[in-house]
Design a protein around this motif. Structure first.
Motif, PDB file in Angstrom:
ATOM      1  N   THR A 123       1.885 -14.884 -12.693  1.00 47.20           N
ATOM      2  CA  THR A 123       2.403 -15.615 -13.851  1.00 47.20           C
ATOM      3  C   THR A 123       2.256 -17.115 -13.653  1.00 47.20           C
ATOM      4  N   MET A 124       2.086 -17.819 -14.771  1.00 49.91           N
ATOM      5  CA  MET A 124       2.083 -19.278 -14.733  1.00 49.91           C
ATOM      6  C   MET A 124       3.498 -19.833 -14.860  1.00 49.91           C
ATOM      7  N   HIS A 127     -12.094 -18.648  -3.955  1.00 45.69           N
ATOM      8  CA  HIS A 127     -12.704 -18.373  -5.253  1.00 45.69           C
ATOM      9  C   HIS A 127     -14.176 -18.747  -5.253  1.00 45.69           C
ATOM     10  N   ASN A 128     -14.518 -19.862  -4.591  1.00 45.35           N
ATOM     11  CA  ASN A 128     -15.908 -20.289  -4.516  1.00 45.35           C
ATOM     12  C   ASN A 128     -16.717 -19.448  -3.532  1.00 45.35           C
ATOM     13  N   LYS A 129     -16.012 -18.721  -2.683  1.00 45.50           N
ATOM     14  CA  LYS A 129     -16.674 -17.943  -1.632  1.00 45.50           C
ATOM     15  C   LYS A 129     -17.149 -16.583  -2.133  1.00 45.50           C
ATOM     16  N   ILE A 130     -16.444 -16.011  -3.085  1.00 50.30           N
ATOM     17  CA  ILE A 130     -16.781 -14.656  -3.534  1.00 50.30           C
ATOM     18  C   ILE A 130     -17.029 -14.636  -5.030  1.00 50.30           C
ATOM     19  N   SER A 131     -17.694 -13.573  -5.486  1.00 50.22           N
ATOM     20  CA  SER A 131     -17.963 -13.407  -6.904  1.00 50.22           C
ATOM     21  C   SER A 131     -16.766 -12.756  -7.590  1.00 50.22           C
ATOM     22  N   ILE A 132     -16.757 -12.813  -8.908  1.00 50.92           N
ATOM     23  CA  ILE A 132     -15.703 -12.155  -9.677  1.00 50.92           C
ATOM     24  C   ILE A 132     -15.728 -10.650  -9.419  1.00 50.92           C
ATOM     25  N   ASN A 133     -16.928 -10.078  -9.336  1.00 48.47           N
ATOM     26  CA  ASN A 133     -17.027  -8.637  -9.099  1.00 48.47           C
ATOM     27  C   ASN A 133     -16.415  -8.258  -7.754  1.00 48.47           C
ATOM     28  N   PRO A 142      -5.394  -2.143 -20.182  1.00 47.43           N
ATOM     29  CA  PRO A 142      -6.514  -2.968 -20.639  1.00 47.43           C
ATOM     30  C   PRO A 142      -6.582  -4.287 -19.894  1.00 47.43           C
ATOM     31  N   ILE A 143      -7.781  -4.801 -19.727  1.00 42.83           N
ATOM     32  CA  ILE A 143      -8.027  -6.139 -19.169  1.00 42.83           C
ATOM     33  C   ILE A 143      -8.470  -7.033 -20.317  1.00 42.83           C
ATOM     34  N   ARG A 144      -7.761  -8.133 -20.517  1.00 41.87           N
ATOM     35  CA  ARG A 144      -8.040  -9.021 -21.656  1.00 41.87           C
ATOM     36  C   ARG A 144      -8.518 -10.388 -21.173  1.00 41.87           C
ATOM     37  N   VAL A 145      -9.411 -10.968 -21.944  1.00 40.83           N
ATOM     38  CA  VAL A 145      -9.829 -12.356 -21.776  1.00 40.83           C
ATOM     39  C   VAL A 145      -9.718 -13.016 -23.142  1.00 40.83           C
ATOM     40  N   GLN A 146      -8.897 -14.063 -23.220  1.00 41.89           N
ATOM     41  CA  GLN A 146      -8.624 -14.732 -24.502  1.00 41.89           C
ATOM     42  C   GLN A 146      -8.197 -13.710 -25.565  1.00 41.89           C
ATOM     43  N   ASP A 147      -7.298 -12.815 -25.158  1.00 38.74           N
ATOM     44  CA  ASP A 147      -6.689 -11.806 -26.034  1.00 38.74           C
ATOM     45  C   ASP A 147      -7.679 -10.761 -26.527  1.00 38.74           C
ATOM     46  N   ARG A 148      -8.847 -10.668 -25.902  1.00 38.45           N
ATOM     47  CA  ARG A 148      -9.834  -9.643 -26.274  1.00 38.45           C
ATOM     48  C   ARG A 148      -9.984  -8.664 -25.118  1.00 38.45           C
ATOM     49  N   VAL A 149      -9.916  -7.371 -25.418  1.00 35.25           N
ATOM     50  CA  VAL A 149     -10.074  -6.365 -24.377  1.00 35.25           C
ATOM     51  C   VAL A 149     -11.540  -6.319 -23.947  1.00 35.25           C
ATOM     52  N   VAL A 150     -11.785  -6.549 -22.660  1.00 32.92           N
ATOM     53  CA  VAL A 150     -13.151  -6.554 -22.153  1.00 32.92           C
ATOM     54  C   VAL A 150     -13.426  -5.383 -21.207  1.00 32.92           C
ATOM     55  N   ALA A 151     -12.375  -4.780 -20.686  1.00 34.34           N
ATOM     56  CA  ALA A 151     -12.521  -3.658 -19.764  1.00 34.34           C
ATOM     57  C   ALA A 151     -11.161  -2.991 -19.613  1.00 34.34           C
ATOM     58  N   ALA A 152     -11.120  -1.931 -18.834  1.00 31.16           N
ATOM     59  CA  ALA A 152      -9.845  -1.257 -18.555  1.00 31.16           C
ATOM     60  C   ALA A 152      -9.881  -0.708 -17.143  1.00 31.16           C
ATOM     61  N   ILE A 155      -6.454 -10.040 -12.105  1.00 34.46           N
ATOM     62  CA  ILE A 155      -7.838 -10.025 -12.580  1.00 34.46           C
ATOM     63  C   ILE A 155      -7.987 -10.908 -13.811  1.00 34.46           C
ATOM     64  N   GLU A 156      -7.033 -10.832 -14.727  1.00 31.49           N
ATOM     65  CA  GLU A 156      -7.096 -11.680 -15.929  1.00 31.49           C
ATOM     66  C   GLU A 156      -7.007 -13.156 -15.562  1.00 31.49           C
ATOM     67  N   ASN A 157      -6.182 -13.485 -14.577  1.00 35.07           N
ATOM     68  CA  ASN A 157      -6.051 -14.879 -14.153  1.00 35.07           C
ATOM     69  C   ASN A 157      -7.376 -15.412 -13.624  1.00 35.07           C
ATOM     70  N   ILE A 158      -8.057 -14.629 -12.801  1.00 36.54           N
ATOM     71  CA  ILE A 158      -9.319 -15.092 -12.220  1.00 36.54           C
ATOM     72  C   ILE A 158     -10.413 -15.128 -13.279  1.00 36.54           C
ATOM     73  N   LEU A 159     -10.382 -14.199 -14.227  1.00 43.33           N
ATOM     74  CA  LEU A 159     -11.375 -14.203 -15.301  1.00 43.33           C
ATOM     75  C   LEU A 159     -11.223 -15.420 -16.203  1.00 43.33           C
ATOM     76  N   SER A 160      -9.990 -15.894 -16.347  1.00 45.56           N
ATOM     77  CA  SER A 160      -9.750 -17.035 -17.234  1.00 45.56           C
ATOM     78  C   SER A 160     -10.305 -18.336 -16.667  1.00 45.56           C
ATOM     79  N   THR A 161     -10.678 -18.338 -15.383  1.00 49.11           N
ATOM     80  CA  THR A 161     -11.167 -19.566 -14.749  1.00 49.11           C
ATOM     81  C   THR A 161     -12.657 -19.528 -14.456  1.00 49.11           C
ATOM     82  N   THR A 162     -13.317 -18.412 -14.737  1.00 52.11           N
ATOM     83  CA  THR A 162     -14.712 -18.272 -14.315  1.00 52.11           C
ATOM     84  C   THR A 162     -15.703 -18.756 -15.370  1.00 52.11           C
ATOM     85  N   ASP A 163     -16.845 -19.190 -14.877  1.00 56.71           N
ATOM     86  CA  ASP A 163     -17.957 -19.535 -15.758  1.00 56.71           C
ATOM     87  C   ASP A 163     -18.993 -18.411 -15.797  1.00 56.71           C
TER      88      ASP A 163
END
Length: 265
Positions: A22-23, A78-84, A203-213, A242-250
């Motif tokens: 949580t933030m 975070h810079n050391k590993i990929s999101i996957n 569900p996994i959401r990014v910007q309130d959109r379900v992208v995976a589960a 997972i959602e937290n890390i997805l929100s910061t990735t390019d």
């Protein structure tokens, strides 16, 4: 021979795990309740962590949050590993917490495409494995992926071009279950896809959109209320991380949530 975890060290790591979800942060009382530990035991740990800037205390709200030193350490990682790889490691942790296999899926047309799976030592074989698919309105993972769909959108998805559903499946009832998933962020299946296989998913959401589960696979022969509750409590923690890390990735989400993204892990 397995080593017994050091209690104080475990509490520090439990606090990091909790604050990473949580933030807004948590109060001393909330942290003690979440860890099921007395406040008198938790407070000295929090004070030490705050003095070293690994966590912060907002004196206006009395809430603890992640501190600058932990952020710096996390940024390096975070810079050391990929999101996957991060998702894979979180799924491995979820498998250890539940002692069951975990599966990750995304929506491909009207089917779930399973992308990744982590197995416990005594996991059983089932179709929820990378590269396999299942009709999205049947199982827990699919209900998560479709939880924002309206009934007319589901009708269009499954009946366009003369599509047909299994005779035992009522799309209206499935939609009610999806609505419940949208509210609770949990979906369940009880052998609808494969006999003897249950599943609880979120569900996994990014910007309130379900992208995976993400789901925990529960073989019926060893499911009990305690195991089901453990899975239902552990899933939201993993999902939030997972959602937290997805929100910061390019990184491209289409590439992250693809079979190729998990191919070389």
């Amino acid at each position: 021979m397995a080593q017994t975890p050091h209690r104080s060290t475990s509490r520090v790591l439990d606090i990091f795990d909790l604050l990473s979800t949580t933030m807004e942060g948590f109060t001393l009382t909330e942290i003690a309740q979440a860890l099921q530990s007395p406040k008198s035991s938790i407070l000295p740990i929090l004070q030490t962590m705050a003095s070293r800037n690994y966590i912060d205390l907002d004196y206006r709200t009395n809430r603890y949050t992640i501190g600058i030193n932990l952020f710096c350490a996390g940024s390096i990682y975070h810079n050391k590993i990929s999101i996957n790889r991060f998702i894979d490691l979180e799924m491995q942790q979820l498998t250890r917490r539940t002692d069951e296999a975990c599966c990750l899926g995304t929506l491909e047309g009207d089917h779930v495409l399973f992308l990744h799976r982590t197995d416990a030592p005594d996991a059983i074989s089932c179709h929820k494995s990378p590269g396999q698919t299942e009709l999205a309105c049947l199982g827990a993972v699919g209900k998560c992926l479709l939880c924002d769909y309206k009934l007319d959108e589901l009708t269009e998805l499954f009946f366009k071009d003369g599509g047909r559903l299994p005779p035992q499946l009522n799309l209206y009832r499935a939609h009610i279950q999806m609505e419940e998933t949208r509210i609770t962020n949990l979906a369940y299946e009880y052998g609808e896809v494969e006999p003897g296989i249950q599943c609880v998913a979120s569900p996994i959401r990014v910007q309130d959109r379900v992208v995976a589960a993400l789901g925990v696979i529960l073989p019926s022969f060893r499911v009990n209320p305690e195991k089901a509750m453990t899975a239902a409590k552990a899933l939201p923690v993993s999902i939030q991380k997972i959602e937290n890390i997805l929100s910061t990735t390019d990184e491209s989400l289409d590439e992250v949530f693809s079979l190729n993204g998990f191919k070389n892990l």
